[in-house]
Design a protein around this motif. Structure first.
Motif, PDB file in Angstrom:
ATOM      1  N   PHE A 146       0.828  -1.195   0.000  1.00 57.14           N
ATOM      2  CA  PHE A 146       0.000   0.000   0.000  1.00 57.14           C
ATOM      3  C   PHE A 146       0.866   1.250   0.000  1.00 57.14           C
ATOM      4  CE2 PHE A 146      -3.114  -3.074   0.897  1.00 57.14           C
ATOM      5  CZ  PHE A 146      -4.362  -2.507   0.656  1.00 57.14           C
ATOM      6  N   THR A 147       0.542   2.178  -0.897  1.00 55.08           N
ATOM      7  CA  THR A 147       1.290   3.428  -1.046  1.00 55.08           C
ATOM      8  C   THR A 147       0.287   4.576  -1.165  1.00 55.08           C
ATOM      9  OG1 THR A 147       1.331   3.131  -3.454  1.00 55.08           O
ATOM     10  CG2 THR A 147       3.225   2.291  -2.205  1.00 55.08           C
ATOM     11  N   PRO A 148       0.734   5.807  -0.962  1.00 60.50           N
ATOM     12  CA  PRO A 148      -0.198   6.943  -1.031  1.00 60.50           C
ATOM     13  C   PRO A 148      -0.878   7.131  -2.383  1.00 60.50           C
ATOM     14  CG  PRO A 148       1.791   7.573   0.141  1.00 60.50           C
ATOM     15  CD  PRO A 148       2.052   6.216  -0.440  1.00 60.50           C
ATOM     16  N   ASP A 149      -0.286   6.600  -3.461  1.00 62.89           N
ATOM     17  CA  ASP A 149      -0.893   6.788  -4.791  1.00 62.89           C
ATOM     18  C   ASP A 149      -1.667   5.563  -5.260  1.00 62.89           C
ATOM     19  OD1 ASP A 149       1.291   5.155  -5.111  1.00 62.89           O
ATOM     20  OD2 ASP A 149       2.044   6.133  -6.918  1.00 62.89           O
ATOM     21  N   LEU A 174      -5.327 -15.714   0.342  1.00 65.28           N
ATOM     22  CA  LEU A 174      -4.686 -14.997   1.442  1.00 65.28           C
ATOM     23  C   LEU A 174      -3.987 -13.770   0.880  1.00 65.28           C
ATOM     24  CD1 LEU A 174      -4.053 -15.033   4.489  1.00 65.28           C
ATOM     25  CD2 LEU A 174      -1.962 -16.266   3.959  1.00 65.28           C
ATOM     26  N   LEU A 175      -4.471 -12.604   1.267  1.00 60.56           N
ATOM     27  CA  LEU A 175      -3.909 -11.343   0.777  1.00 60.56           C
ATOM     28  C   LEU A 175      -3.121 -10.675   1.888  1.00 60.56           C
ATOM     29  CD1 LEU A 175      -3.759  -9.081  -1.430  1.00 60.56           C
ATOM     30  CD2 LEU A 175      -5.762  -8.081  -0.299  1.00 60.56           C
ATOM     31  N   LEU A 176      -1.877 -10.343   1.604  1.00 59.99           N
ATOM     32  CA  LEU A 176      -1.077  -9.554   2.537  1.00 59.99           C
ATOM     33  C   LEU A 176      -1.212  -8.084   2.147  1.00 59.99           C
ATOM     34  CD1 LEU A 176       0.974  -9.075   4.774  1.00 59.99           C
ATOM     35  CD2 LEU A 176       2.790  -9.547   3.112  1.00 59.99           C
ATOM     36  N   ALA A 177      -1.908  -7.316   2.967  1.00 64.13           N
ATOM     37  CA  ALA A 177      -2.051  -5.878   2.751  1.00 64.13           C
ATOM     38  C   ALA A 177      -0.950  -5.179   3.538  1.00 64.13           C
ATOM     39  CB  ALA A 177      -3.433  -5.407   3.206  1.00 64.13           C
ATOM     40  N   ASP A 178       0.179  -4.985   2.882  1.00 64.42           N
ATOM     41  CA  ASP A 178       1.371  -4.483   3.568  1.00 64.42           C
ATOM     42  C   ASP A 178       1.281  -2.978   3.784  1.00 64.42           C
ATOM     43  OD1 ASP A 178       3.656  -5.155   4.861  1.00 64.42           O
ATOM     44  OD2 ASP A 178       4.774  -5.772   3.084  1.00 64.42           O
ATOM     45  N   GLU A 179       1.453  -2.564   5.037  1.00 66.62           N
ATOM     46  CA  GLU A 179       1.402  -1.156   5.439  1.00 66.62           C
ATOM     47  C   GLU A 179       0.091  -0.510   4.997  1.00 66.62           C
ATOM     48  OE1 GLU A 179       5.671   0.679   5.902  1.00 66.62           O
ATOM     49  OE2 GLU A 179       5.433  -0.020   3.838  1.00 66.62           O
ATOM     50  N   ILE A 180      -0.996  -1.080   5.495  1.00 67.16           N
ATOM     51  CA  ILE A 180      -2.332  -0.636   5.095  1.00 67.16           C
ATOM     52  C   ILE A 180      -2.591   0.812   5.461  1.00 67.16           C
ATOM     53  CG2 ILE A 180      -3.400  -1.435   7.242  1.00 67.16           C
ATOM     54  CD1 ILE A 180      -5.864  -2.216   5.627  1.00 67.16           C
ATOM     55  N   ASN A 181      -1.860   1.337   6.443  1.00 66.22           N
ATOM     56  CA  ASN A 181      -2.084   2.727   6.867  1.00 66.22           C
ATOM     57  C   ASN A 181      -1.329   3.733   5.997  1.00 66.22           C
ATOM     58  OD1 ASN A 181       0.321   1.697   7.908  1.00 66.22           O
ATOM     59  ND2 ASN A 181       0.322   3.081   9.674  1.00 66.22           N
ATOM     60  N   ARG A 182      -0.710   3.295   4.924  1.00 65.61           N
ATOM     61  CA  ARG A 182       0.003   4.226   4.040  1.00 65.61           C
ATOM     62  C   ARG A 182      -0.804   4.593   2.796  1.00 65.61           C
ATOM     63  NH1 ARG A 182       4.651   5.752   5.663  1.00 65.61           N
ATOM     64  NH2 ARG A 182       5.923   4.476   7.077  1.00 65.61           N
ATOM     65  N   THR A 183      -2.026   4.131   2.715  1.00 67.48           N
ATOM     66  CA  THR A 183      -2.842   4.429   1.535  1.00 67.48           C
ATOM     67  C   THR A 183      -4.058   5.252   1.945  1.00 67.48           C
ATOM     68  OG1 THR A 183      -3.645   3.370  -0.499  1.00 67.48           O
ATOM     69  CG2 THR A 183      -4.415   2.461   1.580  1.00 67.48           C
TER      70      THR A 183
END
Length: 341
Positions: A77-80, A110-119
């Protein structure tokens, strides 16, 4: 829907031990945390892994996917990042002169939502809707997500610059929140020894089960009995968080349900077909702490929601009863009779 085999809670316990042993060969010294993550998967929920960088959050998700024989995808997950990058979108096919749907990474087991708080919140909402409804809607068309479907999301608790913290209502969608913490010196040395022994960076585990077997394990949890006093104990724990002086908003009935499901999963991990108070106590903090909204002055005093749940556990008397579950005699669709006073 494809029929799955029937498993007993004892069978679930035996298979779960093999899965945890397999994952434990790579994620060293974190058996208790791994059991919590696996309990969340067995209970059919989604898990938030919140901890410092480099403590094995991403590795844990990948190893569970391999040991469980599940299709696995990782989404950074990224801001864009846009909602369509998660769910998929319609693309124009020049050969057919029509729009065709190209599925996004969310169409997996199984989905890894990496750094979910960055989007941004809009992209977070696209993921959280799929987590809750087990479906994706794109351009007015709804697509079901095939079971099993689980999200393991990671979040960094120390870096807040350029992040979009999940609101309490969205945190509530996660069945539990798990932290790993730093390993001991001996455990850390064990990690280094294993890395040198395998002489490569990648780790590949042989699957212990497959998606069909996992569904059977999840179905076996419905056989696990919850005696009435245990159920009332669960309700009391959630209710008491709402009346704690440090809490502005306590755990909702969804929190009670999370306690019930996770307590059943804990019993299954031990091979039991009944829940005991220790099962509830063992999952109370991971299941409830992230659902509490503390009063503003408590944040200034650095009060930890986990400490609040621990106080509630300490002050709420646990039951000691061997009675038969009251719901066991209720026919499907029949309303239970009021408990005697």
């Amino acid at each position: 829907m494809t029929q799955v085999e029937i498993m007993s809670p004892a069978d679930v316990g035996r298979v779960a031990k093999r899965v945890l042993d397999q994952v434990g060969t790579v994620v060293v010294g974190k058996r208790a945390s791994l059991e919590l993550v696996f309990a969340g998967i067995l209970a059919g929920g989604h898990v938030l892994l919140e901890d410092l960088p480099g403590l094995g959050k991403t590795l844990t998700a990948r190893m569970f996917a391999q040991a469980l024989g599940l299709d696995f995808r990782r989404l950074q997950f990224t801001p864009d990042l846009l909602p369509a990058d998660v769910t998929g979108s319609f693309l124009y096919d020049q050969r057919s002169h029509d729009f065709t749907f190209r599925a996004g990474p969310i169409f997996t087991n199984l989905l890894l939502a990496d750094e979910i708080n960055r989007t941004p919140p809009k992209t977070q909402a696209a993921l959280l809707e799929a987590m809750q409804e087990k479906q994706v809607s794109v351009e007015g068309v709804t697509y079901r997500l095939e079971a099993p479907f689980h999200v393991l999301a990671t979040a960094n608790p120390i870096e807040y610059e350029g992040t979009y913290p999940l609101p309490e209502a969205q945190l509530d969608r996660f069945l539990l929140r798990v932290s790993f913490g730093y390993p001991t010196a001996e455990e850390e040395w064990d990690v280094l020894r294993r890395r040198m022994a395998r002489q490569r960076e990648e780790v590949v585990l042989d699957p212990v089960v497959d998606a069909r077997t996992l569904l059977a394990m999840q179905g076996a949890l419905e056989q696990i009995e919850v005696e009435d006093s245990i159920g009332r104990y669960i309700v009391s724990l959630a209710s008491n968080t709402r009346h704690h002086p440090s809490v502005l908003v306590g755990a909702s009935p969804r929190g009670s349900l999370a306690l019930l499901l996770l307590a059943r999963a804990r019993a299954a991990l031990d091979g039991r077909d009944f829940v005991i108070p220790e099962d509830v106590k063992g999952v109370a903090i991971p299941a409830l702490a992230h659902r509490l909204t503390l009063r503003p002055e408590m944040w200034l005093k650095r009060v930890d929601p986990a400490a609040v749940v621990a106080e509630v556990l300490e002050s709420t008397p646990a039951p000691a009863s061997g009675a038969i579950p009251g719901y066991a005699s209720i026919a499907p669709g029949q309303r239970p009779s009021p408990a005697p006073r």
